[in-house]
Design a protein around this motif. Structure first.
Motif, short mmCIF file in Angstrom:
data_model
loop_
_atom_site.label_atom_id
_atom_site.label_comp_id
_atom_site.label_asym_id
_atom_site.label_seq_id
_atom_site.Cartn_x
_atom_site.Cartn_y
_atom_site.Cartn_z
N ILE A 230 9.68 -98.69 33.35
CA ILE A 230 8.53 -98.88 32.48
C ILE A 230 8.95 -98.99 31.01
O ILE A 230 8.30 -99.68 30.23
N ASP A 231 10.06 -98.34 30.66
CA ASP A 231 10.53 -98.36 29.27
C ASP A 231 11.66 -99.37 29.05
O ASP A 231 12.30 -99.38 28.00
N TYR A 263 1.66 -99.62 34.10
CA TYR A 263 2.45 -100.86 34.01
C TYR A 263 1.62 -102.01 33.43
O TYR A 263 2.17 -102.88 32.74
N ALA A 266 1.89 -101.58 29.79
CA ALA A 266 3.24 -101.92 29.31
C ALA A 266 3.46 -103.42 29.28
O ALA A 266 4.02 -103.96 28.30
N CYS A 270 4.27 -105.68 25.99
CA CYS A 270 5.50 -106.46 25.91
C CYS A 270 5.22 -107.90 25.51
O CYS A 270 5.94 -108.49 24.69
N TYR A 277 5.08 -102.06 21.82
CA TYR A 277 5.69 -101.60 23.07
C TYR A 277 6.88 -100.69 22.78
O TYR A 277 7.03 -99.63 23.40
N LYS A 281 6.86 -97.03 24.46
CA LYS A 281 7.46 -97.03 25.78
C LYS A 281 7.86 -95.64 26.27
O LYS A 281 7.77 -95.35 27.47
N LEU A 284 4.74 -94.10 27.61
CA LEU A 284 4.40 -94.67 28.91
C LEU A 284 5.24 -94.05 30.01
O LEU A 284 4.74 -93.74 31.09
#
Length: 309
Positions: A230-231, A263, A266, A270, A277, A281, A284
């Protein structure tokens, strides 16, 4: 910048609408007779209903037919792909050329996603299947980030990458657990998914527990950790990866729903605001860590290292 598709694996028909509203763009469903390691079992009526619900929200449904077929099942494929065409399935996921032949015979024009899970390791092979009818290749989970991006740069088909969930380490067509219990004089019901019956191989030296379960396709031993990047999505989004998959096998509907929401956020960041982001991140990732089961550590799979189990 184009946004990758967010592909999710629901456990039941009732998951479709909540996941669609959470931000899923497409779903992988099917029945274990034809598909491998599904998050849920969907018979023909449920496949039709899932497609209707997904299409009502403008989402897509891909049906898995990537099992290992022997002659008896191979002879059923024409009928099943004809049913999927009639049901308005958006694509069929396949690994065996027998499915490709059945589609040419009974569902001409049906989009095909090539997925063998282990042999999609280079763009030459992806393009080979593209020339034979596939419009997408699902890359092996064992590729690192550089190999994924190089494959996308040279592929003539769309590229799908798993970004979250467990992966399969071993499969045998034999019902190894069933044979073991039979040896003990016991019986075991073969089930695709029932958390109360989860069994593990315990590696005391490494402190790992490997989920093991059986379905009609045999015995599956799964990874002790869950992939979570996710990051680390920005590079994949910038490379133009077409689809990000969240694999929900052996996960609860609530867990899959929450992960899908995170997600979705995210991916949107992005594509729309990369700087934002970068700022968010870690937050998240922390959101996913907060809902992650204690026995399922998160890692980045093979994206940045040669994972050893």
């Amino acid at each position: 910048m184009n946004k990758p598709e967010l592909l999710v694996t629901p456990t039941a028909v009732d998951d479709i609408l909540p996941l669609a509203k959470a931000g899923a763009d497409a779903f992988v469903i099917g029945e274990q007779r034809y598909g491998l390691r599904l998050a849920g079992e969907f018979d023909r009526q449920e496949v039709k209903k899932a497609i209707e619900l997904a299409h009502s929200e403008g989402k897509k449904v891909y049906v898995a037919m990537n099992a290992l077929f022997h002659n008896d099942l191979a002879n059923e494929l024409d009928d099943y792909v004809a049913f999927l065409k009639e049901a308005d399935c958006d694509a069929i996921i396949f690994g065996d050329p027998a499915v490709l032949m059945a589609v040419r015979q009974s569902a001409l024009g049906m989009p095909l996603h090539w997925n063998t899970e282990t042999t999609a390791t280079n763009y030459f092979t992806c393009n080979y299947w593209g020339k034979r009818g596939a419009v997408r290749a699902v890359l092996a989970r064992e590729l690192n980030m550089d190999a994924v991006i190089e494959t996308k740069e040279n592929a003539e088909v769309a590229i799908e990458v798993q970004v979250h969930g467990m992966t399969c380490m071993f499969q045998s067509k034999r019902p190894l657990l069933g044979h073991y219990f039979e040896y003990l004089g016991q019986t075991m019901k073969i089930e695709n998914h029932e958390e109360a019956r989860n069994m593990f191989l315990h590696d005391q030296e490494r402190g790992n527990k490997y989920p093991i379960f059986e379905d009609q396709n045999g015995t599956h031993i799964m990874s002790p950790n869950d992939i979570c990047i996710i990051d680390e999505l920005q590079e994949l989004v910038e490379a133009g990866i077409d689809s990000f998959k969240i694999d929900g096998v052996l996960k609860s509907p609530d867990y899959i729903l929450e992960v899908t929401k995170i997600y979705r956020q995210a991916i949107d960041l992005c594509a729309d605001d990369p700087d934002k982001y970068e700022e968010m991140k870690e937050e998240l990732l922390e959101k996913i860590q907060a809902i992650q089961p204690e026995n399922r550590p998160l890692d980045t799979g093979f994206f940045f290292k040669e994972t050893v189990y």
